[in-house]
Design an enzyme around this catalytic site. Structure first.
Site, PDB file in Angstrom:
ATOM      1  N   LYS A 219      53.020  46.185  32.402  1.00  0.00           N
ATOM      2  CA  LYS A 219      52.464  45.504  33.563  1.00  0.00           C
ATOM      3  C   LYS A 219      53.534  44.642  34.200  1.00  0.00           C
ATOM      4  CE  LYS A 219      49.339  41.652  34.607  1.00  0.00           C
ATOM      5  NZ  LYS A 219      48.398  40.677  34.068  1.00  0.00           N
ATOM      6  N   GLU A 268      44.025  28.122  36.537  1.00  0.00           N
ATOM      7  CA  GLU A 268      44.646  28.582  35.283  1.00  0.00           C
ATOM      8  C   GLU A 268      45.458  27.507  34.571  1.00  0.00           C
ATOM      9  OE1 GLU A 268      46.711  32.550  33.480  1.00  0.00           O
ATOM     10  OE2 GLU A 268      45.707  32.505  35.408  1.00  0.00           O
ATOM     11  N   GLU A 312      44.258  44.710  31.207  1.00  0.00           N
ATOM     12  CA  GLU A 312      45.144  43.672  31.735  1.00  0.00           C
ATOM     13  C   GLU A 312      44.865  42.341  31.051  1.00  0.00           C
ATOM     14  OE1 GLU A 312      45.986  41.429  36.012  1.00  0.00           O
ATOM     15  OE2 GLU A 312      44.914  43.340  35.984  1.00  0.00           O
ATOM     16  N   GLU A 447      43.393  42.751  47.171  1.00  0.00           N
ATOM     17  CA  GLU A 447      43.201  41.677  46.190  1.00  0.00           C
ATOM     18  C   GLU A 447      43.998  40.438  46.577  1.00  0.00           C
ATOM     19  OE1 GLU A 447      44.072  40.763  41.497  1.00  0.00           O
ATOM     20  OE2 GLU A 447      43.345  42.762  42.039  1.00  0.00           O
TER      21      GLU A 447
END
Length: 464
Positions: A219, A268, A312, A447
């Site tokens: 990724k 986050e 993910e 996104e």
């Protein structure tokens, strides 16, 4: 009265500075009448070097104004250890009044690191070095509505403590008086938005997906920029006010350096340290919120069941858990993710907790964790190499560790996402996506458009 409060500590600090022939930090913390943190932030414009921090529950808000001292690191250093070392040296002979101020008060650094010290730098991020932390001259701490003001001064061997006390008292009085009468109210605003090379970014997504299919790379996170221009300068305090109103459940931050301010509402947490307890948040996998409760529930269920997003997310959980096992004696990780919902999007969420080993510092954990797979990709070094080759953008402090560190070694760092860089009448917004082998460029582009919404809304535009 404030001058006398300042004087005793400054006299002790000046005597210590002369005796040891080195600068001495003097820090005084005292309770003050209730103040609005955003008004305090706005009233500190004259002093500059403003910093703002608030946790998702709004249990702790920190506002720094002015700079009593700075810690900066250059790319060739171990920047995490360099900041720790300079901070330890400053604290070694400091005078604190009281000696043990409440948590979230007393001498405390606010700042952050760049995403990648080896990136190709551009003028966009001028003033934001590879590591930059400020010990505020004045710091407002609001914990559960209790207001404390910490005043910090670095006393040189030849300084006159009475003159310093008088100057600090005058500045403190002016700052508090202005903050008590100032109200931050969002006003209508407009701007023009320009996407920065969207087609080239889509091509980079295709290229990255091809490399993932062909190489040992699982990724990579690729980010892009949206640039805004306004007829009037963007006001950081007003934007923070909108973020405060519209993004409950997110960390609010603003880091002012020179004539620019990097700010946002990040969901986050990277890592929090409270005594010997460490906490982190795994957020990866994203879907839009629904227009109705039923649609919202359906989209959440689809996100929880989606193989791409679950994969993910699992990569992020694995990496953060392994970093915790290196720095902790015990680690707790739930077996399955839940949903973390903010205004515009919802994420897969897994908390990680641990009890730190005696030699594990907060910045040592920041170093182990950054960048997580949610911010950079996996494996870490291969993903960083691909970002440098493919992304075509100077991330600066976007997606980088931002936070605070106190004199005890406690503090908290987040990932600087859902964010924008303000400089006068221009603003650069940033958003990224995790790219895997079957990523579709158009879907990833959409996104990022969704992830731009919180900042666009806060600047008075889309989603108002």
């Amino acid at each position: 009265m404030k001058q006398l409060d300042n004087l005793s500590g400054l006299k002790e600090g000046a005597a210590r500075a002369r005796r040891e022939n080195r600068p001495v930090l003097v820090s005084r913390t005292a309770g003050i009448p209730s103040l609005d943190p955003l008004s305090f932030f706005a009233s500190g414009a004259r002093w500059g070097a403003r910093n703002f921090w608030s946790d998702p529950d709004r249990e702790l808000t920190l506002v720094g104004v002015g700079a009593a001292w700075r810690a900066e690191a250059v790319p060739m250093e171990d920047r995490y250890r360099a900041v720790e070392r300079e901070w330890e040296e400053l604290l070694a002979n400091a005078v604190r009044e009281p000696a043990d101020p409440p948590r979230g008060a007393g001498p405390l650094l606010l700042g952050g690191f760049s995403f990648d010290p080896l990136r190709t730098e551009t003028p966009l991020w001028e003033g934001f070095s590879e590591a930059s932390f400020i010990l505020p001259r004045f710091m407002l701490s609001v914990r559960k509505e209790r207001c404390l003001l910490t005043v910090n001064a670095r006393v040189e061997p030849g300084d006159d403590p009475e003159e310093m006390a008088e100057a600090l008292a005058e500045e403190e009085e002016e700052l508090i008086r202005t903050a008590a009468t100032l109200s931050v109210a969002p006003s209508p605003s407009s701007y023009d938005a320009f996407e920065v090379e969207p087609e080239r970014w889509k091509e980079s997504v295709s290229e990255a997906a091809r490399h993932i299919r062909e190489e040992n790379l699982e990724k990579v996170v690729l980010a892009r920029e949206l640039r805004l221009r306004s007829e009037e300068p963007f006001a950081a305090a007003v934007i923070l006010k909108r973020l405060q109103q519209r993004q409950p459940g997110s960390f609010l931050f603003a880091m002012e350096r020179s004539d620019a301010c990097f700010l946002g509402a990040s969901p986050e947490r990277l890592v929090k340290k409270d005594d010997d307890r460490l906490y982190s948040t795994c957020l990866a996998g994203t879907a839009a919120r629904g227009a109705t409760p039923e649609e919202d529930r359906k989209r959440g269920e689809e996100l929880l069941a989606d193989p791409k997003n679950r994969e993910e997310h699992a990569v992020v959980v694995h990496m953060i858990a392994e970093a915790f096992r290196e720095g902790c004696g015990e680690v707790r990780v739930p077996d399955t993710p839940t949903l973390y919902r903010v205004r515009d999007v919802q994420h897969l969420f897994t908390p990680v907790e641990g009890r730190s080993k005696p030699d594990t510092t907060l910045l040592a954990m920041v170093r182990r964790l950054h960048p997580t797979p949610a911010m950079g990709g996996y494996p870490q070094q291969a993903a960083l190499d691909r970002i440098r080759e493919t992304e075509g953008m100077d991330r600066g402090w976007y997606a980088a560790p931002l936070g605070w560190l106190d004199f005890r070694g406690d503090g908290e760092f987040i990932c600087g996402i859902r964010s924008g860089l303000l400089r006068g009448r221009t603003a650069s917004l940033f958003a990224g996506c995790g790219i895997v082998g079957d990523s579709d460029p158009d879907s990833e582009y959409e996104e990022t458009r969704m992830k731009f919404r919180p900042m666009l809304s806060a600047l008075g535009g889309e989603g108002r």
